[in-house]
Design an enzyme around this catalytic site. Structure first.
Site, PDB file in Angstrom:
ATOM      1  N   SER A 108       0.829  -1.202   0.000  1.00 26.14           N
ATOM      2  CA  SER A 108       0.000   0.000   0.000  1.00 26.14           C
ATOM      3  C   SER A 108       0.860   1.247   0.000  1.00 26.14           C
ATOM      4  O   SER A 108       2.054   1.215   0.319  1.00 26.14           O
ATOM      5  CB  SER A 108      -0.942   0.018   1.216  1.00 26.14           C
ATOM      6  OG  SER A 108      -0.192   0.050   2.420  1.00 26.14           O
ATOM      7  N   THR A 109       0.225   2.359  -0.357  1.00 25.31           N
ATOM      8  CA  THR A 109       0.858   3.676  -0.346  1.00 25.31           C
ATOM      9  C   THR A 109      -0.023   4.615   0.459  1.00 25.31           C
ATOM     10  O   THR A 109      -1.251   4.551   0.377  1.00 25.31           O
ATOM     11  CB  THR A 109       1.029   4.223  -1.774  1.00 25.31           C
ATOM     12  OG1 THR A 109       1.830   3.312  -2.532  1.00 25.31           O
ATOM     13  CG2 THR A 109       1.704   5.586  -1.759  1.00 25.31           C
ATOM     14  N   ASP A 132      -2.260  -6.846  16.778  1.00 29.90           N
ATOM     15  CA  ASP A 132      -0.887  -6.424  16.471  1.00 29.90           C
ATOM     16  C   ASP A 132      -0.533  -5.167  17.252  1.00 29.90           C
ATOM     17  O   ASP A 132      -0.074  -4.177  16.679  1.00 29.90           O
ATOM     18  CB  ASP A 132      -0.720  -6.192  14.976  1.00 29.90           C
ATOM     19  CG  ASP A 132       0.757  -6.041  14.574  1.00 29.90           C
ATOM     20  OD1 ASP A 132       1.630  -6.467  15.373  1.00 29.90           O
ATOM     21  OD2 ASP A 132       1.038  -5.492  13.498  1.00 29.90           O
TER      22      ASP A 132
END
Length: 525
Positions: A20-21, A131
């Site tokens: 992803s960006t 996470d």
């Protein structure tokens, strides 16, 4: 001309990873900053990764907390999928540690306390983060901590080899069933790292680190008092039942231990605002770190067979989850997925008769392909609408549910058409071409109301006011994301946009318009 994502103008690319960006952007009409997270072109073609981003949007849309980033929009287009979230000028905890080295004990407990407030909000709603790590704790310029990147989040009870190895619970390390206590373990491991100056378990490689989480005794925290030492020892117990059972229970014990250790005014000394301002450049907000790659590890080299058996007792399903942010996916999960057809929506298929040495040839002519009419949705379906973003003053429902009865009427050329009868009493038309399910609302989804305005606080009419409200509902075509063995759609998904345009207002709110965006699901009953 700047690149646009819907109403968002891209200002700067701030991070780019393999999946992803992230861009810093601005909503042009609202002049509001935002963080845009875009799946890479290759990844956006993956239904699993699109589902991952979609799940993150849904989760964040339902979490209204100052310690969780806010989601604005989730958009799926033919060639790309992207998420717009709150932009926060700040820095992730790992960046702060990288630049400043250490925090004071009060700062360490303070930054974790605020992240746990966000985690408790999620736990109260039955969600896990899975996470919790320094890269997923963000602090703004005021020093407020926010829990970010819910891309791995899932309902309680989900199984999977996920997390950041230095902070991964033993049950996560072997793919066991996860619970709120698993998040508590990871949170405690982060706090241990801040106070001790090093992670609780270090290893020369990822396999060694995860194995130590599973097999070795909990290290004792020295020099920070008996209360904090005992809390971290219990919170990192191998047996989840011995830990505080959720973030809110952990928070209560943490605040009491801090009061005993640092005194009643300890929070006044816990701010990290000055440290955040000193991090250069400031980190992109709302999306954590996107650059960390997914790591493949062979679970057989991580833990002993006895440890795996104990930790996975009762687990019947394995999850294969790709990593946008520092996830660990154990190689054997990929093997299981490949043998069973992949993912939780598939079941293991017995070997074909021709695969067996003793099998005899069988005359099995190919089945006749089903027609579009046979494959068009009909019958009972559950319709669910989830609010993603809203500019309305009134608080809109976060989730709405209806039962739809789909009545197929006719098929012509390459399209079928029918009527939807909703349990709300509404009636719509629909078409289906084998890929897209298009809902056609009455009057093209547009209605006009003229009359007096209402006080949004009391809901009462305001005498002497006047205005005209044009409401438009736009449905995107719902796409099929799951089919049964016969090819009949089981689950379809899409988006809906609600817009109100106000005109001719007299002594009314001068807002020109309001809008809301929804994610929609249709699931066969």
């Amino acid at each position: 001309m700047s690149e646009m994502y819907g109403p968002y103008e891209v200002l700067q690319r701030v991070a780019e990873g393999s999946t992803s960006t992230v861009y810093r952007a601005r909503h042009v009409a609202l002049d509001r900053p935002a963080a845009i997270k875009v799946l890479s072109e290759a990844i956006s073609r993956s239904p699993e990764m699109r589902e991952r981003l979609r799940a993150e949007a849904e989760i964040l849309a339902g979490l209204e907390s100052p310690h969780v980033v806010e989601v604005y929009d989730f958009v799926e287009e033919d060639d790309r999928a992207w998420l717009a979230e709150e932009w926060v000028d700040g820095a992730s905890l790992d960046r702060i540690l990288e630049q400043h080295g250490t925090l004071t004990p009060e700062q360490s407990v303070g930054v974790i306390r605020e992240a746990v407030l966000g985690l408790a909000f999620a736990h109260d709603r039955g969600l896990l983060h899975r996470d919790v790590s320094p890269r997923n704790i963000l602090a703004d310029l005021q020093g407020t901590s926010k829990l970010v990147d819910f891309g791995l989040a899932a309902p309680t009870g989900e199984a999977g080899f996920v997390g950041t190895p230095a902070f991964m619970s033993p049950e996560a390390g072997v793919g066991g069933s996860l619970s709120r206590a698993s998040d508590v373990y990871s949170t405690a491991a982060v706090l241990y790292t801040l106070l001790a100056g090093h992670p609780p378990y270090a290893g020369s490689d990822l396999a060694t680190t995860v194995r130590r989480h599973v097999e070795e005794e909990v290290p004792l925290l020295d020099g920070h008092g008996a209360d904090l030492q005992d809390l971290l020892r219990r919170s990192m117990a191998k047996d989840p039942a011995q830990r505080p059972q959720d973030a809110r229970a952990f928070l209560a014990e943490l605040e009491e231990a801090a009061r005993r250790r640092f005194g009643p005014a300890w929070l006044q000394r816990a701010s990290i605002a000055a440290l955040v301002a000193g991090v250069t450049p400031l980190a992109a907000a709302g999306l954590g770190s996107t650059a960390a790659p997914t790591v493949l590890v062979d679970t057989a080299s991580i833990v002993s067979s006895q440890a795996v058996k104990a930790a996975k007792s009762g687990t019947k399903r394995l999850a294969l989850i790709g990593g946008v942010v520092g996830a660990v996916v154990v190689a054997t999960v990929a093997t299981v997925a490949a043998k069973t057809g992949g993912g939780p929506d598939h079941t293991a298929t017995p070997p074909a008769a021709s695969d067996s040495p003793s099998a005899q040839p069988v005359d099995d002519p190919s089945p006749t392909p089903k027609t579009l009419e046979e494959l068009t949705p009909s019958g009972k379906y559950d319709f669910t609408r989830v609010l993603l973003s809203s500019t309305y003053d009134q608080k809109l429902p976060k989730k709405e549910h209806r039962v739809w009865t789909l009545d197929l009427k006719k098929c012509k050329h390459q399209s079928c058409a029918g009527v939807i009868h909703s349990s709300s009493g509404s009636v719509f038309r629909y078409t289906y071409d084998g890929k897209h399910f298009v809902v056609i609302p009455p009057k093209g989804g547009k209605s006009v109301f003229e009359g007096v305005c209402q006080d949004t606080q009391t809901g009462q009419d305001v005498p002497g006011t006047k205005g005209r409200d044009t409401t438009t509902i736009v449905w995107s075509p719902l796409r099929v994301v799951r089919k049964d063995a016969d090819g009949l759609p089981v689950r379809l998904e899409g988006t809906q946009r609600l817009t109100d345009v106000y005109e001719g207002l007299i002594d009314c709110d001068d807002s020109p318009s309001d809008h809301a965006r929804y994610r929609e699901y249709i699931v066969r009953r």
